[in-house]
Motif scaffolding. Structure first.
Motif, PDB file in Angstrom:
ATOM      1  N   SER A   1       0.845  -1.193   0.000  1.00 49.45           N
ATOM      2  CA  SER A   1       0.000   0.000   0.000  1.00 49.45           C
ATOM      3  C   SER A   1       0.882   1.245   0.000  1.00 49.45           C
ATOM      4  O   SER A   1       1.697   1.451   0.898  1.00 49.45           O
ATOM      5  CB  SER A   1      -0.924   0.008   1.222  1.00 49.45           C
ATOM      6  OG  SER A   1      -1.867   1.060   1.112  1.00 49.45           O
TER       7      SER A   1
ATOM      8  N   MET B   1      -7.321   9.348  -4.526  1.00 55.15           N
ATOM      9  CA  MET B   1      -7.414   7.899  -4.679  1.00 55.15           C
ATOM     10  C   MET B   1      -7.995   7.455  -6.018  1.00 55.15           C
ATOM     11  O   MET B   1      -7.532   6.462  -6.597  1.00 55.15           O
ATOM     12  CB  MET B   1      -8.233   7.309  -3.536  1.00 55.15           C
ATOM     13  CG  MET B   1      -7.648   7.563  -2.158  1.00 55.15           C
ATOM     14  SD  MET B   1      -5.914   7.056  -2.051  1.00 55.15           S
ATOM     15  CE  MET B   1      -5.663   7.076  -0.269  1.00 55.15           C
TER      16      MET B   1
ATOM     17  N   LEU C   1      -2.637  -1.290  -2.946  1.00 52.55           N
ATOM     18  CA  LEU C   1      -3.548  -0.398  -2.246  1.00 52.55           C
ATOM     19  C   LEU C   1      -2.909   0.978  -2.124  1.00 52.55           C
ATOM     20  O   LEU C   1      -1.708   1.161  -2.337  1.00 52.55           O
ATOM     21  CB  LEU C   1      -3.889  -0.947  -0.855  1.00 52.55           C
ATOM     22  CG  LEU C   1      -4.651  -2.265  -0.810  1.00 52.55           C
ATOM     23  CD1 LEU C   1      -3.695  -3.458  -0.840  1.00 52.55           C
ATOM     24  CD2 LEU C   1      -5.531  -2.362   0.435  1.00 52.55           C
ATOM     25  N   PHE C   2      -3.751   1.950  -1.742  1.00 49.44           N
ATOM     26  CA  PHE C   2      -3.304   3.317  -1.511  1.00 49.44           C
ATOM     27  C   PHE C   2      -3.888   3.762  -0.182  1.00 49.44           C
ATOM     28  O   PHE C   2      -5.088   3.616   0.056  1.00 49.44           O
ATOM     29  CB  PHE C   2      -3.769   4.224  -2.656  1.00 49.44           C
ATOM     30  CG  PHE C   2      -3.379   3.691  -4.010  1.00 49.44           C
ATOM     31  CD1 PHE C   2      -2.056   3.693  -4.412  1.00 49.44           C
ATOM     32  CD2 PHE C   2      -4.328   3.131  -4.847  1.00 49.44           C
ATOM     33  CE1 PHE C   2      -1.678   3.167  -5.638  1.00 49.44           C
ATOM     34  CE2 PHE C   2      -3.970   2.609  -6.077  1.00 49.44           C
ATOM     35  CZ  PHE C   2      -2.638   2.622  -6.469  1.00 49.44           C
ATOM     36  N   ASN C   3      -3.023   4.281   0.707  1.00 51.38           N
ATOM     37  CA  ASN C   3      -3.512   4.624   2.053  1.00 51.38           C
ATOM     38  C   ASN C   3      -2.867   5.901   2.562  1.00 51.38           C
ATOM     39  O   ASN C   3      -1.906   6.423   1.990  1.00 51.38           O
ATOM     40  CB  ASN C   3      -3.264   3.477   3.032  1.00 51.38           C
ATOM     41  CG  ASN C   3      -1.843   3.412   3.554  1.00 51.38           C
ATOM     42  OD1 ASN C   3      -0.912   3.165   2.790  1.00 51.38           O
ATOM     43  ND2 ASN C   3      -1.663   3.608   4.847  1.00 51.38           N
TER      44      ASN C   3
ATOM     45  N   LEU D   1      -6.233   4.873  -8.631  1.00 45.95           N
ATOM     46  CA  LEU D   1      -6.866   3.628  -9.059  1.00 45.95           C
ATOM     47  C   LEU D   1      -6.959   3.544 -10.581  1.00 45.95           C
ATOM     48  O   LEU D   1      -6.751   2.471 -11.169  1.00 45.95           O
ATOM     49  CB  LEU D   1      -8.269   3.515  -8.454  1.00 45.95           C
ATOM     50  CG  LEU D   1      -8.332   3.177  -6.968  1.00 45.95           C
ATOM     51  CD1 LEU D   1      -9.729   3.452  -6.430  1.00 45.95           C
ATOM     52  CD2 LEU D   1      -7.946   1.726  -6.710  1.00 45.95           C
TER      53      LEU D   1
ATOM     54  N   ALA E   1      -8.110   5.608   2.862  1.00 41.33           N
ATOM     55  CA  ALA E   1      -7.672   7.005   2.939  1.00 41.33           C
ATOM     56  C   ALA E   1      -7.645   7.494   4.381  1.00 41.33           C
ATOM     57  O   ALA E   1      -8.183   6.852   5.292  1.00 41.33           O
ATOM     58  CB  ALA E   1      -8.606   7.883   2.109  1.00 41.33           C
TER      59      ALA E   1
ATOM     60  N   VAL F   1      -8.185   0.792  -1.376  1.00 41.50           N
ATOM     61  CA  VAL F   1      -7.979   2.138  -0.835  1.00 41.50           C
ATOM     62  C   VAL F   1      -8.344   2.159   0.628  1.00 41.50           C
ATOM     63  O   VAL F   1      -9.366   1.598   1.041  1.00 41.50           O
ATOM     64  CB  VAL F   1      -8.856   3.178  -1.570  1.00 41.50           C
ATOM     65  CG1 VAL F   1      -8.841   4.514  -0.848  1.00 41.50           C
ATOM     66  CG2 VAL F   1      -8.403   3.356  -3.013  1.00 41.50           C
TER      67      VAL F   1
ATOM     68  N   TRP G   1     -14.441   4.743  -5.625  1.00 42.42           N
ATOM     69  CA  TRP G   1     -13.257   3.881  -5.707  1.00 42.42           C
ATOM     70  C   TRP G   1     -13.619   2.511  -6.274  1.00 42.42           C
ATOM     71  O   TRP G   1     -12.879   1.960  -7.095  1.00 42.42           O
ATOM     72  CB  TRP G   1     -12.612   3.733  -4.333  1.00 42.42           C
ATOM     73  CG  TRP G   1     -12.207   5.038  -3.717  1.00 42.42           C
ATOM     74  CD1 TRP G   1     -11.891   6.199  -4.367  1.00 42.42           C
ATOM     75  CD2 TRP G   1     -12.104   5.326  -2.319  1.00 42.42           C
ATOM     76  NE1 TRP G   1     -11.581   7.184  -3.463  1.00 42.42           N
ATOM     77  CE2 TRP G   1     -11.703   6.678  -2.200  1.00 42.42           C
ATOM     78  CE3 TRP G   1     -12.297   4.574  -1.156  1.00 42.42           C
ATOM     79  CZ2 TRP G   1     -11.499   7.291  -0.964  1.00 42.42           C
ATOM     80  CZ3 TRP G   1     -12.102   5.170   0.079  1.00 42.42           C
ATOM     81  CH2 TRP G   1     -11.705   6.520   0.169  1.00 42.42           C
TER      82      TRP G   1
ATOM     83  N   ALA H   1     -11.533  -0.611  -7.390  1.00 42.89           N
ATOM     84  CA  ALA H   1     -11.157  -1.119  -6.073  1.00 42.89           C
ATOM     85  C   ALA H   1     -12.074  -2.268  -5.653  1.00 42.89           C
ATOM     86  O   ALA H   1     -13.292  -2.198  -5.820  1.00 42.89           O
ATOM     87  CB  ALA H   1     -11.220  -0.016  -5.027  1.00 42.89           C
TER      88      ALA H   1
ATOM     89  N   VAL I   1     -11.687  -1.880   0.406  1.00 44.91           N
ATOM     90  CA  VAL I   1     -11.833  -0.514   0.906  1.00 44.91           C
ATOM     91  C   VAL I   1     -11.840  -0.525   2.430  1.00 44.91           C
ATOM     92  O   VAL I   1     -12.348  -1.450   3.061  1.00 44.91           O
ATOM     93  CB  VAL I   1     -13.107   0.189   0.380  1.00 44.91           C
ATOM     94  CG1 VAL I   1     -13.025   0.427  -1.109  1.00 44.91           C
ATOM     95  CG2 VAL I   1     -14.358  -0.599   0.731  1.00 44.91           C
TER      96      VAL I   1
END
Length: 311
Positions: A170, A222, A213-215, A226, A248, A246, A285, A290, A293
């Motif tokens: 992530s 985001m 993932l993105f955090n 994605l 966030a 994701v 997302w 995604a 989540v």
């Protein structure tokens, strides 16, 4: 959110412990509760499970020398990581033993948002200690809040190739220009190191990853992240495409600049990021690709419940 196969992650641990009245201060952050109030950690996990989380994350993020000090890490690092894993496993057994997985958190080893402090040899020592402690309890590995390619690459390489558990990576993204550039979707997405996300993915995909993932970034960055990831992984064989996800944060925009750690102080949260608004972001997302989540700093059980209810 609509997608039935979407996995729901938990939310931020540090903020939830603080809200619950657990032992909590700097520099230990969320690790202090492992020393002085482990029942709070278990109860926080249970709150997220009751809210609908399918995956909870072991409270090992702050079990690093940056937070607990070099001497305590040398003496107690593996023991604390083992306890973090056990508390997560206990929470699952107490609630939904057959439907919740435990992720082993592999944090940035030089401090959140600080790719400039990354040292590969030191990272190897720290992560090896955490992996040894967490390994008996976790179902998957989550290298999270990775600010640079080197951080993520090292985390992937340090997991024994004989370890068949899923590996998720992530990235935390540069969201400093979120207001000054419009629309943001027309900008290249970069990590906090300044490296382009495309380059990070091209480096990581050949290493074998099960989730991207993105955090710990603004919710508004985001969707373009994605989109970038979705377009790139289309070239991968379908069976080898990682899941996208994701989680966030809820920081007020610009409360953190580049080069400032995410966990160096109790930061201001965006009071307008209600559970309902966060669920609206999550729907975007999922539409962008995604299938995982959840939430990071400032996203609590009420937000996770809203995600679960919309699924």
């Amino acid at each position: 959110m609509s997608a039935q196969n979407t996995l729901i992650l938990d939310g931020g641990m540090g903020r939830e412990l603080h809200r619950m009245g657990a032992p909590f201060k700097q520099p230990e952050w969320s690790a202090l509760a492992l020393f002085e109030g482990p029942d709070f950690v278990r109860k926080a996990h249970e709150a997220y499970i009751h809210a609908g989380a399918n995956v909870i994350t072991a409270n090992s993020y702050a079990v690093v020398p940056y937070h607990i000090g070099e001497e305590r890490f040398q003496r107690h690092g593996e023991e604390l990581a083992h306890l973090a894993g056990k508390l997560g496993r206990d929470a699952i057994q107490n609630t939904r033993p057959s439907s919740v997985s435990l992720a082993g958190s592999l944090p940035p080893t030089g401090g959140s948002y600080r790719p400039d402090l990354f040292d590969q040899a030191r990272a190897h020592y720290i992560l090896s200690t955490l992996i040894k402690g967490l390994s008996p309890s976790v179902d998957l590995w989550l290298a999270e809040t990775q600010s640079s390619i080197a951080e993520a690459q090292t985390a992937r390489q340090i997991i024994d190739r004989n370890d068949t558990r899923p590996f998720w990576v992530s990235f935390t993204l540069d969201d400093s220009q979120i207001h000054s550039q419009s629309p943001y979707t027309h900008m290249p997405v970069t990590l906090r190191s300044g490296e382009q996300l495309v380059d990070a993915l091209n480096t990581m995909l050949p290493l074998g990853i099960d989730g991207v993932l993105f955090n710990c970034s603004d919710p508004r960055i985001m969707e373009p992240a994605l989109t970038t990831a979705s377009e790139l992984i289309r070239s991968e064989p379908e069976a080898k495409r990682p899941r996208l996800g994701v989680y966030a944060n809820a920081f007020v925009s610009h409360d953190h600049g580049q080069g400032e750690e995410a966990n160096e102080a109790i930061s201001t949260l965006d009071e307008e990021l209600t559970p309902q608004r966060y669920a609206s972001f999550a729907a975007e997302w999922v539409h962008a690709g995604a299938s995982i989540v959840g939430g990071c700093c400032g996203i609590g059980p009420e937000h996770i419940a809203a995600l679960s209810n919309e699924r």
